[in-house]
Design an enzyme around this catalytic site. Structure first.
Site, PDB file in Angstrom:
ATOM      1  N   THR A 206      38.747  42.554  43.138  1.00 42.46           N
ATOM      2  CA  THR A 206      39.382  41.493  42.342  1.00 42.46           C
ATOM      3  C   THR A 206      40.600  40.883  43.044  1.00 42.46           C
ATOM      4  OG1 THR A 206      40.765  43.163  41.282  1.00 42.46           O
ATOM      5  CG2 THR A 206      38.734  42.542  40.131  1.00 42.46           C
ATOM      6  N   LYS A 207      40.971  41.393  44.210  1.00 42.73           N
ATOM      7  CA  LYS A 207      42.230  40.968  44.828  1.00 42.73           C
ATOM      8  C   LYS A 207      42.092  39.611  45.533  1.00 42.73           C
ATOM      9  CE  LYS A 207      44.444  44.672  43.581  1.00 42.73           C
ATOM     10  NZ  LYS A 207      44.104  44.992  42.189  1.00 42.73           N
TER      11      LYS A 207
END
Ligand code: PLP
Length: 405
Positions: A206-207
């Site tokens: 998700t980064k």
């Protein structure tokens, strides 16, 4: 075999709201979906064709590229942000029971890494507006055992660097930054991850830059970088990294009891191209952020504070605050309603003292950190990936407005 994401979206049953079906979008908008493009797909394929899957030239290139992007002399790639934190805490030379001050508004990995390093995490409450460590709270928690401060640049907003560095200098403390949300973050021209002794990054799915799983440590000191590199591969001496190269077999020697934390070339193959697009994706998320701000301005919810002057926000999370007294719906009710509208949402975070493990082992009580508790019980993160289309964003906005109308 399990169904693909697309298949399971097609199979999704009609959503219910208050027991009644609501309009179901054709697809589920996945929270934190990565923006993967053809360049990294081809790079991964090339790695697989050459057969060099493990730590090799692509990891070395990703380290050089990341160090150059952040202006740091040393960058060491590892296999997670958690590993980056753990090894940095070890390289900081903490002794058992030394205290490390950190925030209650973070992912559990931040304090788990402190515990794994044999130190004691001590919490200081956050500021209600910035959601970052409050320097006055930090100073009030210092004892003779305090050895380090571990700020998290929450959601991509830089912590109060000047105040924290001033405290660290006055009390001779190390600073280890948790930059999991903060790849593009800057504070008055300094880049997050270079404020203190160690900067720890995550490349989780998700980064803002992803390698699937992965992490990086930045440090100014060559000896710290060398120790982290050695600890990341079983504690084996330098030559172990090249033991199977075309230069002939090299013996290695185990000089410390290390870990298996090395990054693979397969992961770096993703990271190299993700990093090349970091600014483009940042600009896209900045625009999404503005759209949300405009679309929600008239709603009775809390919106994220504007980035402070002379800082750069990484726009990693767009967090709203849902207070039942103003909206007529609880935070958890809102989370369910968004899911029923086929929109993936997140919570960053329940405050750490709410978790039973820390209550049981460290005696933490959530009411001792009222600001983190207040944020943790009202916060909702909306999708903010650079992958989102205009139609996706319209759907998120329409759903939020429908639920809160
Ligand atoms: C604030 C924070 N710290 C640490 C981590 C741990 O990173 P990783 O999942 O790469 O181990 C995360 C990951 O979600 C995070 O958000």
């Amino acid at each position: 075999m399990g169904a693909s994401l697309e298949e399971s979206n097609r199979m999704k049953k009609p959503a219910l709201e208050g027991g009644k079906p609501v309009r179901t979008k054709a697809r589920f908008i996945v929270f934190g979906a990565p923006a993967i493009e053809e360049a990294e797909i081809q790079e991964v394929v090339t790695s697989m064709k050459t057969g060099w899957l493990g730590t090799g030239p692509k990891v070395a290139q990703f380290e050089r590229d990341f160090g150059a992007y952040k202006g740091s002399p040393h960058a060491v790639a590892v296999n997670s942000g958690t590993a980056a934190l753990h090894l940095s805490l070890l390289a900081a030379g903490l002794n058992p029971h030394d205290e490390v001050i950190t925030t209650p508004l973070t992912f559990c990995a931040t304090v788990n890494a402190i515990l794994h390093a044999g130190a004691t995490p001590v919490l200081a409450d956050v500021d209600l507006i910035t959601m970052n460590l409050d320097p006055r709270e930090v100073e009030s928690k210092i004892t003779p055992k305090t050895k380090a401060i571990l700020p998290v640049h929450f959601a991509g907003r830089p912590c109060d660097k000047d105040a924290l560095c001033d405290i660290a200098a006055r009390y001779n403390l190390k600073i280890i930054e948790d930059c999991a949300h903060a790849i593009e973050t800057e504070y008055r021209g300094s880049k997050a991850g270079t404020f203190g002794d160690f900067g720890c990054f995550s490349f989780y799915v998700t980064k803002n830059v992803t390698t699937g799983e992965g992490g990086m440590v930045l440090t100014r000191r060559e000896e710290d970088a060398a120790r982290i590199k050695m600890l990341a591969l079983h504690g084996m001496s330098k030559d172990a990294w090249q033991r199977f190269s075309d230069q002939g077999y090299k013996h290695y020697y185990v000089v410390e009891c290390g870990f298996k934390y090395n990054m693979m070339d397969l992961q770096a193959a993703l990271g190299i191209h993700q990093l090349a697009r970091v600014e483009r994706n940042w600009e896209r998320r900045r625009q999404l952020w503005q759209r949300y701000n405009e679309a929600f301005a008239d709603l009775p919810i809390g919106l994220p504070a504007e980035p402070q002057q002379a800082t750069r926000h990484a726009y990693h999370l767009y967090t709203i605050l849902v207070d039942e007294n103003k909206t007529g719906i609880t935070r958890d009710g809102f989370l369910d309603a968004m899911t029923n509208h086929n929109i993936g949402v997140g919570v960053h975070y329940l405050s750490l003292p709410e978790h039973p493990y820390y209550q049981r082992t460290l005696g933490w009580k959530s009411q001792d950190f009222p600001n983190a508790l207040q944020i943790g019980s009202h916060t909702v993160s909306l999708p903010l990936s650079a992958k989102l289309s205009h139609a996706d964003i319209d759907d998120v906005i329409e759903s939020v407005r429908r639920i809160l109308k």
